[in-house]
Design an enzyme around this catalytic site. Structure first.
Site, PDB file in Angstrom:
ATOM      1  N   LYS A  90       0.809  -1.226   0.000  1.00  0.00           N
ATOM      2  CA  LYS A  90       0.000   0.000   0.000  1.00  0.00           C
ATOM      3  C   LYS A  90       0.843   1.277   0.000  1.00  0.00           C
ATOM      4  O   LYS A  90       0.477   2.263  -0.634  1.00  0.00           O
ATOM      5  CB  LYS A  90      -0.974  -0.004   1.184  1.00  0.00           C
ATOM      6  CG  LYS A  90      -2.086  -1.042   1.020  1.00  0.00           C
ATOM      7  CD  LYS A  90      -3.101  -0.968   2.136  1.00  0.00           C
ATOM      8  CE  LYS A  90      -4.176  -2.024   1.943  1.00  0.00           C
ATOM      9  NZ  LYS A  90      -5.223  -1.969   2.959  1.00  0.00           N
TER      10      LYS A  90
ATOM     11  N   ASP B 150     -10.205   2.556   2.200  1.00  0.00           N
ATOM     12  CA  ASP B 150     -10.345   1.747   3.418  1.00  0.00           C
ATOM     13  C   ASP B 150     -11.162   2.473   4.484  1.00  0.00           C
ATOM     14  O   ASP B 150     -12.050   1.887   5.114  1.00  0.00           O
ATOM     15  CB  ASP B 150      -8.967   1.394   3.992  1.00  0.00           C
ATOM     16  CG  ASP B 150      -8.279   0.296   3.192  1.00  0.00           C
ATOM     17  OD1 ASP B 150      -8.983  -0.512   2.555  1.00  0.00           O
ATOM     18  OD2 ASP B 150      -7.036   0.246   3.211  1.00  0.00           O
TER      19      ASP B 150
END
Ligand code: ATR
Length: 274
Positions: free
Chosen positions: A67, A104
């Site tokens: 990420k 997220d």
């Protein structure tokens, strides 16, 4: 019919549920989608992205441990990705930009809403200060939490995370062994403790009150160690990370295809498959 292509990358990737989730979303619209998964280890993302752009993909989902690497690779970043310093979505744009997003936090907020948990004016204790925590802190602040306590095993990392989102009075750090100054409305586990062992992460004493809810970013076929602990403490509302997984995927799907999928039937279908 033109087939749209997407993919999820990370390591390990074998158990990724993203292809299943995106396939069910696509079926809702009759969208011809090919969604693959690909094992990519640390340091290898740039080469793979160049290849996938060459293959005409619309974008990729990015999971552990890539990420931060995805974020660094991007040529453009959404404000929430810029704030998080980590990306779970890369979109390959017609103007050749590689645009990073982080869905997220939005996924977490939307899943909490499904369970009747609102965040405006609430007190939240976040366990962990790693990549997963970075993704959700901007969304918690944007949703208007009144107080955010961040507790981490390595205190320096909690301090660095709090400093990155310096909003005086709202974000405070706490040692895991310390006492929480006040009971909170919500405890979120973003540590990997329940992934790597059956032991829950330590939780600062005094955090639980009569109506405290617990959310674990972890999910699995059974009860997670953190949610088992919460049940043993008498916490009534316990939510695992499955809904958040589907919601973050829905936000990526909407970003790529301009279509807002229904998520609840997909959460149910995924739950049945675990
Ligand atoms: P992720 O991307 O999943 O957040 P990470 O960046 O490696 O992964 O972060 C893992 C988080 O879980 C960290 O906050 C880590 O604490 P440290 O910063 O002290 O390493 C936390 N963590 C992992 N195992 C833990 C354990 N057994 N008890 C408490 N915290 C733990």
């Amino acid at each position: 019919m033109r087939v749209v292509r997407c993919c999820v990358v990370g390591a390990p990737i074998r158990h990724s549920r993203s292809p299943f989730i995106h396939r069910l979303f696509a079926e809702q619209f009759g969208l011809a989608l090919r969604y693959d998964k690909r094992e990519v280890g640390p340091g290898a993302l740039a080469g793979v992205v160049a290849e996938l752009i060459g293959d005409g993909l619309r974008g990729i989902n990015v999971t552990i441990p890539l990420k931060e690497e995805a974020w660094a690779l991007a040529t453009r970043r959404s404000p929430r990705a810029a704030a998080a310093g980590a990306a779970n979505v890369l979109s390959f744009e017609p103007d050749a930009a590689i645009e990073a997003d982080n869905t997220d936090g939005l996924g977490l907020v939307r899943d909490l809403a499904h369970h009747g948990v609102t965040l405006a004016g609430r007190r939240v204790l976040l366990l962990g200060a790693g990549g997963a925590a970075r993704g959700i802190v901007p969304a918690l602040l944007e949703a208007g939490v009144a107080r955010l306590f961040i507790a981490n095993r390595t205190p320096d990392k909690a301090a660095a995370l709090a400093a990155a989102f310096a909003t005086p009075g709202r974000v405070k750090t706490l040692a895991l062994a310390a006492r929480c100054p006040e009971p909170v409305d919500l405890v979120i586990n973003s540590t990997s403790a329940g992934l790597t062992s059956a032991a829950p992460p330590p939780v600062p004493a005094g955090a639980l009150g009569a109506g405290t809810a617990c959310h674990d970013l972890v999910y699995g076929s059974g009860e997670t160690p953190f949610l088992r602990w919460a049940r043993e403490q008498g916490v009534k509302l316990r939510i695992d990370g499955l809904g958040m997984l589907v919601e973050q995927a829905a936000a990526a799907f909407a970003r790529w295809h301009g279509l807002e999928p229904a998520t609840l039937p997909v959460i149910e279908a995924l739950r049945r498959r675990l």
